[in-house]
Design an enzyme around this catalytic site. Structure first.
Site, PDB file in Angstrom:
ATOM      1  N   ASP A 126       4.825   0.506  12.020  1.00 45.40           N
ATOM      2  CA  ASP A 126       3.459   0.022  11.494  1.00 45.40           C
ATOM      3  C   ASP A 126       3.228  -1.542  11.804  1.00 45.40           C
ATOM      4  O   ASP A 126       2.141  -2.045  11.637  1.00 45.40           O
ATOM      5  CB  ASP A 126       3.353  -0.082   9.947  1.00 45.40           C
ATOM      6  CG  ASP A 126       3.242   1.378   9.407  1.00 45.40           C
ATOM      7  OD1 ASP A 126       3.329   1.422   8.167  1.00 45.40           O
ATOM      8  OD2 ASP A 126       2.985   2.391  10.228  1.00 45.40           O
ATOM      9  N   LYS A 138       0.820  -0.872   0.128  1.00 40.39           N
ATOM     10  CA  LYS A 138       0.229  -0.235   0.083  1.00 40.39           C
ATOM     11  C   LYS A 138       0.822   1.175  -0.054  1.00 40.39           C
ATOM     12  O   LYS A 138       0.515   2.219  -0.658  1.00 40.39           O
ATOM     13  CB  LYS A 138      -0.968   0.006   1.297  1.00 40.39           C
ATOM     14  CG  LYS A 138      -1.621   1.251   1.536  1.00 40.39           C
ATOM     15  CD  LYS A 138      -2.283   1.230   2.757  1.00 40.39           C
ATOM     16  CE  LYS A 138      -1.799   1.734   3.966  1.00 40.39           C
ATOM     17  NZ  LYS A 138      -1.472   3.134   4.214  1.00 40.39           N
ATOM     18  N   ASN A 139       1.982   1.151   0.933  1.00 36.56           N
ATOM     19  CA  ASN A 139       2.488   2.414   1.005  1.00 36.56           C
ATOM     20  C   ASN A 139       3.877   2.525  -0.071  1.00 36.56           C
ATOM     21  O   ASN A 139       4.479   3.901  -0.181  1.00 36.56           O
ATOM     22  CB  ASN A 139       3.156   2.427   2.479  1.00 36.56           C
ATOM     23  CG  ASN A 139       2.154   2.720   3.385  1.00 36.56           C
ATOM     24  OD1 ASN A 139       1.030   2.968   3.177  1.00 36.56           O
ATOM     25  ND2 ASN A 139       2.836   2.425   4.748  1.00 36.56           N
ATOM     26  N   ARG A 176       0.339  14.301  12.483  1.00 36.68           N
ATOM     27  CA  ARG A 176       0.598  14.141  11.083  1.00 36.68           C
ATOM     28  C   ARG A 176       1.064  15.659  10.597  1.00 36.68           C
ATOM     29  O   ARG A 176       0.481  16.106   9.741  1.00 36.68           O
ATOM     30  CB  ARG A 176      -0.311  13.638  10.252  1.00 36.68           C
ATOM     31  CG  ARG A 176      -0.710  12.506  10.886  1.00 36.68           C
ATOM     32  CD  ARG A 176      -0.196  11.109  11.133  1.00 36.68           C
ATOM     33  NE  ARG A 176       0.387  10.572  10.102  1.00 36.68           N
ATOM     34  CZ  ARG A 176       0.039   9.700   9.590  1.00 36.68           C
ATOM     35  NH1 ARG A 176      -1.114   8.942   9.810  1.00 36.68           N
ATOM     36  NH2 ARG A 176       0.557   8.955   8.417  1.00 36.68           N
ATOM     37  N   CYS A 221      -4.761  12.158  11.896  1.00 40.11           N
ATOM     38  CA  CYS A 221      -5.451  10.881  11.993  1.00 40.11           C
ATOM     39  C   CYS A 221      -5.334  10.539  13.526  1.00 40.11           C
ATOM     40  O   CYS A 221      -4.458  11.203  14.254  1.00 40.11           O
ATOM     41  CB  CYS A 221      -4.954  10.064  11.166  1.00 40.11           C
ATOM     42  SG  CYS A 221      -3.626   8.954  11.232  1.00 40.11           S
ATOM     43  N   ARG A 243      -8.577  -0.402   4.903  1.00 41.97           N
ATOM     44  CA  ARG A 243      -7.604   0.558   4.414  1.00 41.97           C
ATOM     45  C   ARG A 243      -6.497   0.134   3.986  1.00 41.97           C
ATOM     46  O   ARG A 243      -5.565   0.395   3.111  1.00 41.97           O
ATOM     47  CB  ARG A 243      -7.448   1.852   5.208  1.00 41.97           C
ATOM     48  CG  ARG A 243      -8.638   2.794   5.449  1.00 41.97           C
ATOM     49  CD  ARG A 243      -8.241   4.039   6.327  1.00 41.97           C
ATOM     50  NE  ARG A 243      -6.910   4.347   5.876  1.00 41.97           N
ATOM     51  CZ  ARG A 243      -5.960   4.819   6.791  1.00 41.97           C
ATOM     52  NH1 ARG A 243      -6.202   5.064   7.940  1.00 41.97           N
ATOM     53  NH2 ARG A 243      -4.830   5.237   6.348  1.00 41.97           N
TER      54      ARG A 243
HETATM   55  C1  EPZ Z   1       4.159   6.835   5.965  1.00 37.80           C
HETATM   56  O1  EPZ Z   1       3.409   7.892   6.595  1.00 37.80           O
HETATM   57  C2  EPZ Z   1       3.336   5.735   5.974  1.00 37.80           C
HETATM   58  N1  EPZ Z   1       2.071   6.158   5.383  1.00 37.80           N
HETATM   59  C3  EPZ Z   1       2.690   5.323   7.392  1.00 37.80           C
HETATM   60  O2  EPZ Z   1       2.124   4.154   7.261  1.00 37.80           O
HETATM   61  C4  EPZ Z   1       4.058   5.141   8.244  1.00 37.80           C
HETATM   62  O3  EPZ Z   1       3.819   4.763   9.432  1.00 37.80           O
HETATM   63  C5  EPZ Z   1       4.788   6.174   8.305  1.00 37.80           C
HETATM   64  O4  EPZ Z   1       5.337   6.578   6.914  1.00 37.80           O
HETATM   65  C6  EPZ Z   1       6.454   5.755   9.034  1.00 37.80           C
HETATM   66  O5  EPZ Z   1       6.983   4.777   8.410  1.00 37.80           O
HETATM   67  C7  EPZ Z   1       2.295   5.993   3.728  1.00 37.80           C
HETATM   68  O6  EPZ Z   1       3.286   5.713   3.384  1.00 37.80           O
HETATM   69  C8  EPZ Z   1       0.915   6.361   2.909  1.00 37.80           C
HETATM   70  P1  EPZ Z   1       6.168  10.172   8.115  1.00 37.80           P
HETATM   71  P2  EPZ Z   1       3.830   9.576   6.594  1.00 37.80           P
HETATM   72  O7  EPZ Z   1       6.224  11.544   7.178  1.00 37.80           O
HETATM   73  O8  EPZ Z   1       4.729   9.923   5.424  1.00 37.80           O
HETATM   74  C9  EPZ Z   1       6.573  13.688  11.469  1.00 37.80           C
HETATM   75  C10 EPZ Z   1       0.333   2.827   7.693  1.00 37.80           C
HETATM   76  O9  EPZ Z   1      -0.169   2.323   8.893  1.00 37.80           O
HETATM   77  N2  EPZ Z   1       6.504  14.553  10.424  1.00 37.80           N
HETATM   78  O10 EPZ Z   1       7.612   9.413   7.995  1.00 37.80           O
HETATM   79  O11 EPZ Z   1       2.904  10.416   6.982  1.00 37.80           O
HETATM   80  C11 EPZ Z   1       5.162  13.069  11.777  1.00 37.80           C
HETATM   81  O12 EPZ Z   1       4.608  13.655  12.590  1.00 37.80           O
HETATM   82  C12 EPZ Z   1       0.617   4.283   7.545  1.00 37.80           C
HETATM   83  O13 EPZ Z   1       0.333   2.352   6.624  1.00 37.80           O
HETATM   84  C13 EPZ Z   1       6.944  15.975  10.796  1.00 37.80           C
HETATM   85  O14 EPZ Z   1       7.038  16.299  11.914  1.00 37.80           O
HETATM   86  O15 EPZ Z   1       5.072   9.424   8.069  1.00 37.80           O
HETATM   87  C14 EPZ Z   1       5.647  11.592  12.549  1.00 37.80           C
HETATM   88  O16 EPZ Z   1       5.550  11.812  13.786  1.00 37.80           O
HETATM   89  C15 EPZ Z   1       0.567   4.630   9.092  1.00 37.80           C
HETATM   90  N3  EPZ Z   1       6.757  16.915   9.736  1.00 37.80           N
HETATM   91  C16 EPZ Z   1       7.036  11.362  11.702  1.00 37.80           C
HETATM   92  O17 EPZ Z   1       7.334  12.580  11.211  1.00 37.80           O
HETATM   93  C17 EPZ Z   1       6.436  16.488   8.364  1.00 37.80           C
HETATM   94  O18 EPZ Z   1       6.299  17.364   7.656  1.00 37.80           O
HETATM   95  C18 EPZ Z   1       6.887  10.325  10.639  1.00 37.80           C
HETATM   96  O19 EPZ Z   1       6.070  10.763   9.735  1.00 37.80           O
HETATM   97  C19 EPZ Z   1       6.192  15.163   8.256  1.00 37.80           C
HETATM   98  C20 EPZ Z   1       6.230  14.200   9.023  1.00 37.80           C
END
Ligand code: EPZ
Length: 429
Positions: free
Chosen positions: A317, A22-23, A126, A121, A410
């Site tokens: 995850d 998915k990701n 996020r 979410c 999802r």
């Molecule tokens: C991706 O989310 C995945 N989703 C998530 O999978 C996964 O848990 C996550 O990466 C971490 O591996 C998809 O790929 C669609 P991040 P993403 O940006 O990109 C902070 C699932 O269950 N952050 O790496 O949103 C954020 O708040 C989902 O399949 C900032 O502070 O994750 C978080 O604490 C859940 N500022 C951390 O970084 C930003 O601009 C990691 O977020 C962006 C992120």
């Protein structure tokens, strides 16, 4: 609100066909809009996040044909001759976190994007500050709107830059890779995420004609090009789905053969899960990505202590699922969640079912062996928590009702059907 009923006690034994990741699908489907030529994507998981994205892009001007094959994964033919994000993106955009990934491609292609602010979410705020500061570094500017996210390049092309990301972000890395691919000049991204799904996106972009190289463990160089072409690409298998089924089956004392995935695609946690006593054994297979058997080496589950972290660290995850597996471990385990600030919502429901878990602090739980687990009514909060609560329902005594269960769809296609086919007493109610 849909619910799922589980009666605990059966061993899960059988085989499950694992879908494409998915990701990986989400960013790659979005990257296909960087060209007006047709791309063909195969092994795309037909989960609701993907179908939501398909309808969102169709609304913005993409022509997407879904070709059914093998049931759980489909092929998509995508061509986006005209892309119109200037208007408001439908409410669907705020349903999926990945809608933020539309910003980079829309700026690269149209020089403008206006999105409903992507919702946070359950698992955390996020934030999108790293995405936005990266786009500004490439020459975009934000148009302050109260509840819209609107950026423009003022009619100019994005310009390459050196960008050091303050913390590792999967989405921001993906967004900036896509934007920089069509920027003028060279971009250096530092402190990038390097999940397998990101390497799959880079593989897709380079096939399209992008010039992306890895210059260090967490450094990507992108030399901007004038245009990209439509290509064919097969999505890599979903490691999170595979490891979820592996832990679930072994928690019930059973075993599972995962089809269309193999050990080398299970990164980001399977070494630690092996330390729990679960074996992952590649089998001869007539599937492109192989087959792997997951079973308990000695019948016992060992306690482990882990911290979630960016790849190659333990995947966040998989954290809810591991917290359930550790209820059966012969001893005390510890799990620290470093990625999301609110990803322990399933713990109250595990405690309600008899789990012996204590919070050491807001990020760390201590899990003790909990043999008296009884079914109960529990609530789903996010897709991985739903998987974890189904897992504990399968090992608890009696009946568990998981309410708000739709988020499991999802990220997992046919989750209920797969578990029922392997002997689980589970049904939608
Ligand atoms: C991706 O989310 C995945 N989703 C998530 O999978 C996964 O848990 C996550 O990466 C971490 O591996 C998809 O790929 C669609 P991040 P993403 O940006 O990109 C902070 C699932 O269950 N952050 O790496 O949103 C954020 O708040 C989902 O399949 C900032 O502070 O994750 C978080 O604490 C859940 N500022 C951390 O970084 C930003 O601009 C990691 O977020 C962006 C992120």
């Amino acid at each position: 609100m849909s619910s799922i009923k589980i009666i605990g006690g059966n061993k899960i034994k059988g085989e499950v066909l694992i879908s494409g990741a998915k990701n990986s699908s989400m960013p790659i489907i979005i990257a296909s809009i960087l060209t007006n030529e047709q791309s063909i994507l195969s092994n795309v998981p037909y989960v609701s996040d993907v179908t939501t994205l398909i309808s969102l892009l169709t609304g913005a001007g993409s022509h997407i044909t879904v070709i059914g094959e093998g049931g759980i994964s489909k092929s998509l033919k995508i061509q986006t001759k005209n892309l119109n994000f200037d208007g408001e993106i439908s409410l669907e955009a705020s349903k999926i976190r990945a809608s933020i990934l539309l910003v980079g491609p829309a700026l690269a292609r149209n020089g403008h994007v206006k999105l409903l602010k992507p919702g946070g979410c359950n698992i955390g705020e996020r934030k999108i500050d790293i995405h936005i500061s990266g786009m500004k570094a490439l020459g975009a500017e934000i148009i302050e709107n109260n509840n819209y996210l609107e950026l423009t390049t003022n009619g100019k092309k994005l310009k390459g830059a050196v960008i050091e990301m303050p913390s590792v972000s999967v989405g921001a890395t993906e967004n900036l890779l896509m934007a920089a691919s069509l920027a003028e000049g060279e971009t250096i991204l530092k402190n990038v995420a390097i999940e397998p799904e990101i390497m799959d996106l880079i593989d897709f972009l380079n096939k399209m004609g992008a010039k992306i190289t890895q210059e260090g463990e967490r450094i990507f160089k992108i030399i901007g090009v004038d245009s990209l072409s439509g290509v064919s690409h097969e999505i890599i298998p979903d490691r999170i789905e595979g490891l979820t089924y592996g832990m679930l089956a072994c928690a019930t004392g059973g075993e599972v053969v995962l089809k269309n995935i193999s050990r080398k695609y299970l990164g980001g946690g399977f070494e630690e899960i092996e330390k729990c006593g679960i074996a992952f054994e590649d089998l001869p297979s007539d599937y492109k990505f192989g087959s792997v058997r997951c079973y308990l080496k000695t019948g016992k589950i060992n306690p482990i202590s882990i911290e979630t972290g960016a790849f190659p660290g333990f995947a966040t995850d998989l954290q809810p699922q591991l917290s359930v597996l550790m209820l059966l471990a012969g001893g005390t385990s510890k799990i620290t969640e470093n990625i999301f600030e609110n990803r322990f919502q399933h713990i109250t429901y595990l405690e309600k079912m008899g789990a012996n878990i204590a919070f050491e602090d807001s990020k760390t739980i201590v899990i003790h062996n909990s043999s008296e687990l009884n079914g109960s009514v529990v609530e789903g909060t996010d897709l991985r928590a739903c998987a974890a609560l189904i897992m504990v329902g399968l090992i608890a005594k009696g009946e568990t009702i998981l309410r708000n269960a739709e988020s499991v769809d999802r990220g997992y296609y046919h989750f209920v059907k797969n578990i029922a086919n392997c002997g689980g007493k589970i049904s939608r109610v």
